[in-house]
Motif scaffolding. Sequence first.
Motif, mmCIF file in Angstrom:
data_model
loop_
_atom_site.group_PDB
_atom_site.id
_atom_site.type_symbol
_atom_site.label_atom_id
_atom_site.label_comp_id
_atom_site.label_asym_id
_atom_site.label_seq_id
_atom_site.Cartn_x
_atom_site.Cartn_y
_atom_site.Cartn_z
ATOM 1 N N THR A 157 0.862 -1.179 0.000
ATOM 2 C CA THR A 157 0.000 0.000 0.000
ATOM 3 C C THR A 157 0.907 1.240 0.000
ATOM 4 O O THR A 157 2.131 1.126 0.104
ATOM 5 C CB THR A 157 -0.915 0.042 1.233
ATOM 6 N N PHE A 158 0.317 2.404 -0.088
ATOM 7 C CA PHE A 158 1.129 3.623 -0.035
ATOM 8 C C PHE A 158 1.911 3.709 1.273
ATOM 9 O O PHE A 158 3.004 4.284 1.314
ATOM 10 C CB PHE A 158 0.241 4.857 -0.227
ATOM 11 N N ALA A 159 1.372 3.127 2.335
ATOM 12 C CA ALA A 159 2.062 3.159 3.628
ATOM 13 C C ALA A 159 3.345 2.335 3.616
ATOM 14 O O ALA A 159 4.212 2.526 4.477
ATOM 15 C CB ALA A 159 1.130 2.653 4.725
ATOM 16 N N ASP A 160 3.481 1.435 2.647
ATOM 17 C CA ASP A 160 4.682 0.600 2.554
ATOM 18 C C ASP A 160 5.776 1.244 1.712
ATOM 19 O O ASP A 160 6.893 0.722 1.645
ATOM 20 C CB ASP A 160 4.323 -0.764 1.949
ATOM 21 N N LEU A 161 5.473 2.345 1.054
ATOM 22 C CA LEU A 161 6.447 2.999 0.181
ATOM 23 C C LEU A 161 7.394 3.869 1.012
ATOM 24 O O LEU A 161 7.020 4.368 2.075
ATOM 25 C CB LEU A 161 5.726 3.846 -0.864
ATOM 26 N N PRO A 162 8.640 4.046 0.544
ATOM 27 C CA PRO A 162 9.613 4.847 1.308
ATOM 28 C C PRO A 162 9.095 6.259 1.572
ATOM 29 O O PRO A 162 8.522 6.898 0.687
ATOM 30 C CB PRO A 162 10.839 4.871 0.390
ATOM 31 N N ARG A 163 9.316 6.739 2.797
ATOM 32 C CA ARG A 163 8.789 8.049 3.174
ATOM 33 C C ARG A 163 9.377 9.163 2.303
ATOM 34 O O ARG A 163 8.675 10.098 1.910
ATOM 35 C CB ARG A 163 9.067 8.321 4.652
ATOM 36 N N GLY A 164 10.671 9.065 2.007
ATOM 37 C CA GLY A 164 11.287 10.077 1.158
ATOM 38 C C GLY A 164 10.658 10.101 -0.220
ATOM 39 O O GLY A 164 10.463 11.182 -0.808
ATOM 40 N N PHE A 165 10.345 8.926 -0.741
ATOM 41 C CA PHE A 165 9.680 8.857 -2.042
ATOM 42 C C PHE A 165 8.311 9.520 -1.979
ATOM 43 O O PHE A 165 7.946 10.302 -2.866
ATOM 44 C CB PHE A 165 9.519 7.396 -2.478
ATOM 45 N N LEU A 166 7.549 9.222 -0.926
ATOM 46 C CA LEU A 166 6.212 9.791 -0.800
ATOM 47 C C LEU A 166 6.270 11.316 -0.701
ATOM 48 O O LEU A 166 5.429 12.011 -1.279
ATOM 49 C CB LEU A 166 5.513 9.217 0.438
ATOM 50 N N ALA A 167 7.269 11.834 0.021
ATOM 51 C CA ALA A 167 7.404 13.286 0.140
ATOM 52 C C ALA A 167 7.716 13.912 -1.211
ATOM 53 O O ALA A 167 7.145 14.953 -1.574
ATOM 54 C CB ALA A 167 8.498 13.618 1.157
ATOM 55 N N ALA A 168 8.634 13.300 -1.960
ATOM 56 C CA ALA A 168 8.979 13.823 -3.284
ATOM 57 C C ALA A 168 7.801 13.722 -4.239
ATOM 58 O O ALA A 168 7.535 14.642 -5.030
ATOM 59 C CB ALA A 168 10.177 13.058 -3.839
ATOM 60 N N LEU A 169 7.082 12.608 -4.184
ATOM 61 C CA LEU A 169 5.913 12.409 -5.047
ATOM 62 C C LEU A 169 4.834 13.438 -4.733
ATOM 63 O O LEU A 169 4.269 14.069 -5.647
ATOM 64 C CB LEU A 169 5.362 10.994 -4.843
ATOM 65 N N ALA A 170 4.545 13.622 -3.442
ATOM 66 C CA ALA A 170 3.498 14.560 -3.049
ATOM 67 C C ALA A 170 3.832 15.979 -3.503
ATOM 68 O O ALA A 170 2.962 16.706 -4.004
ATOM 69 C CB ALA A 170 3.307 14.516 -1.530
ATOM 70 N N GLU A 171 5.086 16.380 -3.363
ATOM 71 C CA GLU A 171 5.472 17.729 -3.771
ATOM 72 C C GLU A 171 5.366 17.893 -5.284
ATOM 73 O O GLU A 171 4.889 18.922 -5.778
ATOM 74 C CB GLU A 171 6.893 18.031 -3.291
ATOM 75 N N GLU A 172 5.805 16.888 -6.023
ATOM 76 C CA GLU A 172 5.732 16.976 -7.476
ATOM 77 C C GLU A 172 4.286 17.095 -7.949
ATOM 78 O O GLU A 172 3.967 17.945 -8.796
ATOM 79 C CB GLU A 172 6.379 15.756 -8.121
ATOM 80 N N ILE A 173 3.415 16.260 -7.425
ATOM 81 C CA ILE A 173 2.019 16.301 -7.871
ATOM 82 C C ILE A 173 1.337 17.582 -7.402
ATOM 83 O O ILE A 173 0.523 18.163 -8.128
ATOM 84 C CB ILE A 173 1.245 15.065 -7.374
ATOM 85 N N ARG A 174 1.663 18.031 -6.180
ATOM 86 C CA ARG A 174 1.072 19.279 -5.684
ATOM 87 C C ARG A 174 1.367 20.431 -6.636
ATOM 88 O O ARG A 174 0.469 21.215 -6.995
ATOM 89 C CB ARG A 174 1.620 19.608 -4.292
ATOM 90 N N VAL A 175 2.615 20.516 -7.074
ATOM 91 C CA VAL A 175 3.017 21.582 -7.992
ATOM 92 C C VAL A 175 2.312 21.422 -9.332
ATOM 93 O O VAL A 175 1.781 22.391 -9.900
ATOM 94 C CB VAL A 175 4.543 21.586 -8.170
ATOM 95 N N LYS A 176 2.274 20.195 -9.854
ATOM 96 C CA LYS A 176 1.658 19.978 -11.164
ATOM 97 C C LYS A 176 0.158 20.232 -11.138
ATOM 98 O O LYS A 176 -0.419 20.671 -12.134
ATOM 99 C CB LYS A 176 1.953 18.556 -11.644
ATOM 100 N N ARG A 177 -0.458 19.985 -10.002
ATOM 101 C CA ARG A 177 -1.899 20.234 -9.893
ATOM 102 C C ARG A 177 -2.188 21.685 -9.511
ATOM 103 O O ARG A 177 -3.345 22.091 -9.464
ATOM 104 C CB ARG A 177 -2.513 19.285 -8.862
ATOM 105 N N GLY A 178 -1.144 22.456 -9.222
ATOM 106 C CA GLY A 178 -1.327 23.857 -8.879
ATOM 107 C C GLY A 178 -2.005 24.081 -7.541
ATOM 108 O O GLY A 178 -2.741 25.056 -7.358
ATOM 109 N N LEU A 179 -1.741 23.202 -6.571
ATOM 110 C CA LEU A 179 -2.356 23.310 -5.255
ATOM 111 C C LEU A 179 -1.468 24.132 -4.332
ATOM 112 O O LEU A 179 -0.265 23.900 -4.228
ATOM 113 C CB LEU A 179 -2.561 21.912 -4.658
ATOM 114 N N ALA A 180 -2.069 25.084 -3.643
ATOM 115 C CA ALA A 180 -1.302 25.939 -2.736
ATOM 116 C C ALA A 180 -0.983 25.220 -1.434
ATOM 117 O O ALA A 180 0.060 25.437 -0.822
ATOM 118 C CB ALA A 180 -2.084 27.219 -2.442
#
Length: 211
Positions: A157-180
Motif C-alpha cells: 500500500t502507499f504506507a509501505d512505500l519509502p517516506r522520502g519517495f512519498l514526500a517527493a511524489l506529493a510535492e511533485e504532484i502538488r506543484v503539477k496540480r497547482g495546489l497551494a
Amino acid sequence: MSAATRTPTDARTWARTGTELLLDAVASLDEDGFSALSVLPGWTRKHVVAHVAANADALCNLVHWAATGEERPMYASAEERAAGIAEGPALSAGELRSWLTASADRLAQGLDGLTDEQWQHEVVTAQGRTVPATELLWMRAREVCVHAADLGTGVVTFADLPRGFLAALAEEIRVKRGLAGLPDGPLPEVAAWLAGRPHSLAGAPELGPWL
C-alpha cells in the motif's frame, strides 16, 4: 521534498525498492489473482503488470539514447504504448512475471552501465520533456512504487512505500496540480489522494487520476 532536493541516488534507491515490492506483490498471484481488478478503474492486475513491464522496455530506449547519442524514443507511437498495456490480459501469469522481471533486469543493467558523462546526456520523454538521463531514475521509481500499490493485493500500500519517495511524489504532484496547500493527514494518505488513488482523508476534494 522538491526536485531540487531529490537526488539521483535517492531515486535509484526508490526504484530498486519499488521493483522489489512490485515483484513481491505478484510472486504468489495465480491466474485468477492476476485477472482480478486492480485499484485502477477498468484495469486488471494483468494490465498494470504489462504497463510496468512495457515501461521498463521503453525506458531502455532512453538509456540507449543516453549511452550512444542515437535518438530512440520511448514509444514509436501512442498506439504502441497502448498495445503494450493491452497485451497483458492475453498473457499467462508466468509470462507476465517473466516479462516484468526480465524487463526490470534489462533496465537496471542499462542504467548501471551509464558513465558519469552519459548520465548528463539529454533525452526526450514520452510527454515531450527534455531531461537529463538522471531523471530516468525518478521516472522508474514513480512507476514501480505507485503501481505496486495499484495492484491492490494488500501486500503493498502507499504506507509501505519509502517516506522520502512519498514526500517527493506529493510535492511533485502538488506543484503539477497547482495546489497551494495540502489537507492534514498521514503522508501516505495525502500522497494517495494527490495521485487520485483511494485514501482515508475525510473531506478532501476528489482529484482526477494521475500517472
